[in-house]
Design an enzyme around this catalytic site. Structure first.
Site, PDB file in Angstrom:
ATOM      1  N   MET A 261       0.840  -1.195   0.000  1.00 21.57           N
ATOM      2  CA  MET A 261       0.000   0.000   0.000  1.00 21.57           C
ATOM      3  C   MET A 261       0.878   1.249   0.000  1.00 21.57           C
ATOM      4  O   MET A 261       1.816   1.364   0.782  1.00 21.57           O
ATOM      5  CB  MET A 261      -0.910  -0.042   1.228  1.00 21.57           C
ATOM      6  CG  MET A 261      -1.792   1.172   1.379  1.00 21.57           C
ATOM      7  SD  MET A 261      -2.981   1.347   0.019  1.00 21.57           S
ATOM      8  CE  MET A 261      -3.143   3.122  -0.047  1.00 21.57           C
ATOM      9  N   GLU A 262       0.499   2.185  -0.868  1.00 21.90           N
ATOM     10  CA  GLU A 262       1.338   3.342  -1.173  1.00 21.90           C
ATOM     11  C   GLU A 262       1.144   4.540  -0.254  1.00 21.90           C
ATOM     12  O   GLU A 262       1.393   5.683  -0.674  1.00 21.90           O
ATOM     13  CB  GLU A 262       1.056   3.783  -2.618  1.00 21.90           C
ATOM     14  CG  GLU A 262      -0.335   4.423  -2.844  1.00 21.90           C
ATOM     15  CD  GLU A 262      -1.408   3.473  -3.334  1.00 21.90           C
ATOM     16  OE1 GLU A 262      -1.276   2.255  -3.122  1.00 21.90           O
ATOM     17  OE2 GLU A 262      -2.398   3.947  -3.927  1.00 21.90           O
ATOM     18  N   ASN A 263       0.730   4.348   1.005  1.00 25.00           N
ATOM     19  CA  ASN A 263       0.523   5.482   1.924  1.00 25.00           C
ATOM     20  C   ASN A 263       1.653   6.501   1.791  1.00 25.00           C
ATOM     21  O   ASN A 263       2.817   6.142   1.706  1.00 25.00           O
ATOM     22  CB  ASN A 263       0.502   4.973   3.364  1.00 25.00           C
ATOM     23  CG  ASN A 263      -0.305   3.711   3.514  1.00 25.00           C
ATOM     24  OD1 ASN A 263      -1.487   3.710   3.276  1.00 25.00           O
ATOM     25  ND2 ASN A 263       0.367   2.619   3.858  1.00 25.00           N
ATOM     26  N   GLU A 296       4.577   0.815  -5.835  1.00 29.96           N
ATOM     27  CA  GLU A 296       4.147   1.660  -4.706  1.00 29.96           C
ATOM     28  C   GLU A 296       4.889   2.989  -4.733  1.00 29.96           C
ATOM     29  O   GLU A 296       4.315   4.038  -4.464  1.00 29.96           O
ATOM     30  CB  GLU A 296       4.362   0.949  -3.365  1.00 29.96           C
ATOM     31  CG  GLU A 296       3.713  -0.423  -3.246  1.00 29.96           C
ATOM     32  CD  GLU A 296       2.267  -0.491  -3.672  1.00 29.96           C
ATOM     33  OE1 GLU A 296       1.550   0.508  -3.533  1.00 29.96           O
ATOM     34  OE2 GLU A 296       1.855  -1.556  -4.190  1.00 29.96           O
TER      35      GLU A 296
HETATM   36  N1  HT7 Z   1      -3.472   0.860  -3.804  1.00 29.67           N
HETATM   37  C1  HT7 Z   1      -3.293  -0.327  -3.056  1.00 29.67           C
HETATM   38  C2  HT7 Z   1      -4.547  -1.079  -2.941  1.00 29.67           C
HETATM   39  C3  HT7 Z   1      -4.681  -1.859  -1.688  1.00 29.67           C
HETATM   40  C4  HT7 Z   1      -5.859  -2.263  -1.149  1.00 29.67           C
HETATM   41  C5  HT7 Z   1      -7.149  -2.087  -1.572  1.00 29.67           C
HETATM   42  C6  HT7 Z   1      -8.172  -2.671  -0.821  1.00 29.67           C
HETATM   43  C7  HT7 Z   1      -7.878  -3.370   0.343  1.00 29.67           C
HETATM   44  C8  HT7 Z   1      -6.579  -3.526   0.749  1.00 29.67           C
HETATM   45  C9  HT7 Z   1      -5.574  -2.976  -0.002  1.00 29.67           C
HETATM   46  N2  HT7 Z   1      -4.261  -2.997   0.176  1.00 29.67           N
HETATM   47  C10 HT7 Z   1      -3.722  -2.298  -0.857  1.00 29.67           C
HETATM   48  C11 HT7 Z   1      -2.235  -1.218  -3.585  1.00 29.67           C
HETATM   49  C12 HT7 Z   1      -1.695  -0.814  -4.890  1.00 29.67           C
HETATM   50  O1  HT7 Z   1      -2.335  -0.955  -5.899  1.00 29.67           O
HETATM   51  O2  HT7 Z   1      -0.625  -0.300  -4.959  1.00 29.67           O
HETATM   52 ZN    ZN Z   2      -1.357   0.421  -7.091  1.00 29.32          ZN
END
Ligand code: HT7
Ligand code: ZN
Length: 849
Positions: A261-263, A296
């Site tokens: 996840m790209e936080n 990411e």
């Molecule tokens: N943008 C991120 C998506 C993602 C996500 C969505 C729904 C539930 C959990 C999740 N973890 C990450 C990852 C990405 O596309 O880079």
């Molecule tokens: Zn993504």
């Protein structure tokens, strides 16, 4: 269930300019104090309706004054301030949550001893009351207050304060200067090990690179750090994008619903997508780590600096970022091999999705649960749409369009149309019709025919469209070859934009082979009737590397599909011919050779065959073909296997990885042929391996041999378990191998294993994901569907996101044989009765429509 529609989009009535959070963590409960600076955004004053889920509300105040209970209304999912002050005001809330009992892994939850967050898409509302929508962007400060046992306290942006209080608690302050929506918020608290490094940006700014893991994984991040540096340098070079904070942080988490996840400034990674040493990562996993680190990181611009207006625009960031990470991999590794692998993945997974009950456009018009829309259509087809734009307007104009996009929309939440507008403006091309790719679902099928036209030929393309759909605009680059493979004309930059259109060429039709859709420029299915010998000419002579591979691919698909209905060994001749030719040159490009002799996934054969097909027969036909090839080609393969002996020390990637992959494919052919002559070499290779790839490859070959001789596979499993059971990622691999090769009883037993847990998504996927997608004999066996359904029913309660993903293979029953269809529908109807989550209900409901 409630449906959210794109057509109903309205700008928010209120905006939030600033957020100050204090997150106080204690064992068993966490308190969040939020101060939101609100600004009216509607002409008429509207109530303020905040999103929330599972929050215990402790207090609500406006401009420092605690509200009476009748000034606001709290429901299970909203907090409404009935008569907020007009203009601007400050809202203060205090809530309590219990991350320890959060099994959904959305919002703030615990993974082992570590607290961490996942807020995309709508997880932030499980942390505090907020306008949890991507078009509300604010400047954030965060204070984390935690017991001394958790010295690592991380959030987005730059660290601006760090102290130990008089009572020994840790307090760390973070400030993020870039406006962001709630889905990019992140927090991590725990006792983690830091590995640090530095990167100097093109403009000379120094950036700290911080990678955090649990103690046991601290030695597994060198490759990730090297990948971060590569990604940063590449984005500067290729897209002119620099990093924009003092520190870039990555945290590895063992319990995570997706890959990463790209936080903003604090990327959180599934351990499987960031940890890499020769002993815990295969060659493919190394490549995946590099690609996901890139993905990411690239989101920092395509997603974070410029974000999505609403979740219907998800592909705006995901499609573009997948395109960017694919280019990154292509530049770092082999461009032709990357393209082949991506197209193969698209055809296997996205074409199947688009042909099934959850088919949707790249920009969906409606959803019940947004988590169900993180799909191969949004990601991979979305990336193909971006790639088509690049093909249509050219690389330089595409770069100009992307520069314009980042410049014009920096700090804003925008739409797919805004992106195309930039490409249109930069190129001067009319992309009106092209936009249909965003709104029309399904894989376009294109019929190609060649007819005599005077002394030349007419090549006609016909788009087969779904009811109500209008023709797509797509690039259709082609080249012309004579029947003997001589090049006649190269680089025909044709484009299609009508239901039917034709192009005249001077070559007579009886001496003409068209290399169509070169490089897989458009994500379509081409129907161009050639026989195996004509395809063989293209497989040898086509100058487009992708189409050369694809000609071979079509030979295999057509032969395999025919073999399902008629097990005639003669059908295998063209495949043998193709493999012979490829193996004769394996030393020149082992990676490409491996791609040629890798048989397609069963789903591509199912797609080719259409209705009423038993997937078990497709698998058995494939295995019979492999066995026959192994028998016929054994003498050719044996010396090649010797030439592919492992090279030490292990290096991930490059020539070495290609040779390992080729070895595995060839050894499997012999294993299918029950050729025991490789048994000794296999044992030696397994025992002497200095890396996971070879260990897994040997287990795969032994897994194939297990059909007639289970002992070697069993003893490898035992040795592997004894050696590596302390590594969760390797236990996942151990489960995967058994889920792939075990029978129904063996798989049922895996679910009872002490180390199996539905609570850990990686472990659940290792058994259920592999069993349902890669082991048709067990999945379609009596009880197979019910086994999956039992797990889905349980996940529906504990982690519905994962439940809804794992049930998908059962929903793809449309083209199965009658009895399989009936059984699947029966089991899905049972699930429909018990499932309560929006996630599972949406997927199952669509499958039963
Ligand atoms: N943008 C991120 C998506 C993602 C996500 C969505 C729904 C539930 C959990 C999740 N973890 C990450 C990852 C990405 O596309 O880079
Ligand atoms: Zn993504």
């Amino acid at each position: 269930t409630a449906v959210t529609r794109l057509a109903d989009y309205r700008a928010p009535d209120w905006l939030i300019s600033q957020v100050a959070l204090t997150v106080t963590i204690n064992d068993g409960e966490t308190e969040i104090a939020a101060t939101l600076e609100l600004a009216q955004n509607s002409a008429d004053l509207q109530p303020l309706v905040l999103d929330g889920e599972g929050l215990e509300t402790l207090s609500v105040a406006i401009d420092g004054v605690i509200l009476d209970a009748d000034a606001y209304v709290v429901t299970a999912t909203t907090l409404t301030v009935l008569t907020p002050p007009a203009g601007h005001f400050t809202l203060q809330t205090r809530v309590r949550i219990k991350p320890e009992s959060n099994t959904q892994l959305e919002g703030l939850y615990k993974s082992g001893d570590m607290y961490c967050t996942q807020c995309e898409a709508e997880g932030f509302r499980r942390i505090t009351w907020f306008l949890d929508r991507p078009d509300v962007l604010a400047i954030w400060t965060v204070r984390i207050d935690a017991p001394a046992s958790m010295p690592t306290l991380l959030s987005n942006g730059n660290r601006v304060g760090d102290r130990t209080t008089a009572d020994g608690r840790r307090q760390v302050d973070w400030s993020d200067p870039h406006p962001k929506p709630a889905y990019l918020f992140a927090l991590v608290a725990g006792d983690l090990v830091l590995r640090n490094d530095r990167f100097t940006t093109a403009s000379g700014r120094e950036v700290d690179l911080h990678v955090y893991t649990r103690q046991a994984d601290a030695d597994k991040v060198d490759f990730a750090i090297a990948s971060i540096k590569q990604a940063m340098a590449w984005d500067e070079r290729r897209f002119g994008r620099e990093y924009d904070l003092d520190v870039f942080q990555v945290v590895a988490v063992g319990d995570f619903n997706m890959g990463a996840m790209e936080n903003k400034g604090l990327n959180i990674f599934n351990t499987s997508c960031v940890l890499a040493t020769p002993d815990v990562a295969t060659d493919d996993a190394y490549e995946r780590v590099e690609a996901i680190i890139g993905h990411e990181y690239f989101h920092n611009w395509s997603g974070n600096r410029v974000t999505c207006r609403d979740w219907f625009q998800l592909s705006l960031k995901e499609g573009f970022t997948v395109y960017r990470d694919a280019e990154f991999t292509a530049d770092l590794r082999s461009r032709p091999v990357k393209r082949i692998q991506d197209v193969d993945f698209l055809r296997t997974h996205q074409f199947a999705e688009d042909a099934g009950p959850t088919s949707h456009p790249v920009r969906p018009a409606e959803y019940e649960e947004i988590s169900n829309f993180y799909t191969v259509t949004i990601y991979e087809k979305g990336a193909e749409v971006v790639r088509m734009l690049e093909t249509l307007i050219g690389r330089d104009q595409f770069r100009a369009g992307s520069d314009l996009y980042f410049e014009r929309f920096d700090g804003q939440a925008v739409t797919c149309d805004d992106f195309v507008d930039c490409m249109q403006q930069a190129s001067g091309r009319d992309l009106t019709q092209f936009r249909r790719w965003y709104s029309q679902n399904g894989t376009p099928h294109i019929n190609v025919s060649v007819a005599a036209d005077g002394d030349g030929s007419r090549i006609t393309f016909r788009q087969q469209l779904r009811d109500g759909q209008a023709p797509f605009h797509m690039p259709m680059p082609c080249s012309l070859y004579a029947a003997d493979g001589a090049l006649l004309e190269q680089g025909l930059s044709w484009e299609l934009d009508q239901v039917e259109q034709s192009f005249r060429v001077n070559q007579p039709s009886d001496d003409l082979l068209v290399s169509v859709n070169q490089g897989f420029a458009a994500p379509v299915r081409i129907h161009y009737a050639l026989d195996a010998s004509q395809r063989d000419v293209l497989a040898r002579h086509d100058l487009d590397g992708f189409n050369r591979w694809d000609a071979g691919r079509q030979i295999v698909i057509e032969a395999w599909a025919a073999y399902v209905g008629n097990a005639d060994a003669g059908l295998i001749d063209p495949i043998e011919h193709l493999f012979d030719a490829a193996l004769a040159q394996f030393e020149q490009d082992p990676a490409l050779t491996a791609e040629i002799i890798r048989l397609p996934d069963d789903s591509q054969i199912l797609d080719e065959l259409g209705a009423d097909v038993d997937p078990v027969r497709v698998r058995q036909a494939g295995d019979a073909i492999r066995a026959e090839l192994g028998r016929r080609m054994g003498e050719l393969i044996q010396p090649i296997l010797l030439a592919l002996e492992p090279v030490k020390p292990y290096q991930p990637g490059g020539d070495q990885a290609a040779k390992r992959s080729l070895w595995c494919l060839l050894a499997q052919l012999l294993a299918h042929a029950a050729d025991d002559s490789i048994a000794d070499a296999l044992t030696r290779r397994f025992v002497g391996a200095d890396n996971l790839t070879d260990r897994m490859n040997c287990m795969t070959v032994a897994g194939v041999m297990a059909r007639h001789n289970p002992s070697m596979f069993q003893s490898m499993l035992t040795i592997f378990h004894a050696d590596w059971q302390h590594e969760p990622l390797l236990l996942d691999q151990w489960f995967q191998q058994q889920a792939r090769f075990g029978d129904f009883d063996a798989i049922s037993a895996l679910l009872e294993h002490a180390d199996f847990s539905l609570g850990n998504p990686n472990r659940a996927r290792s058994v259920l994901g592999v069993f349902t997608r890669a082991n048709p004999e067990a999945f379609h066996a009596p009880g197979g569907y019910e086994l999956l359904a039992g797990c889905v029913a349980s996940l529906d309660v504990s982690n519905p996101q994962i439940g809804a993903r794992l049930v998908i293979p059962l929903t793809r029953y449309k083209n199965w044989s009658t009895s399989q269809r009936e059984r699947a529908i029966h089991v899905l109807k049972g699930l429909d009765k018990v499932c309560q989550s929006a996630d599972c209900r949406e997927v199952i409901g669509k499958a039963l429509k």
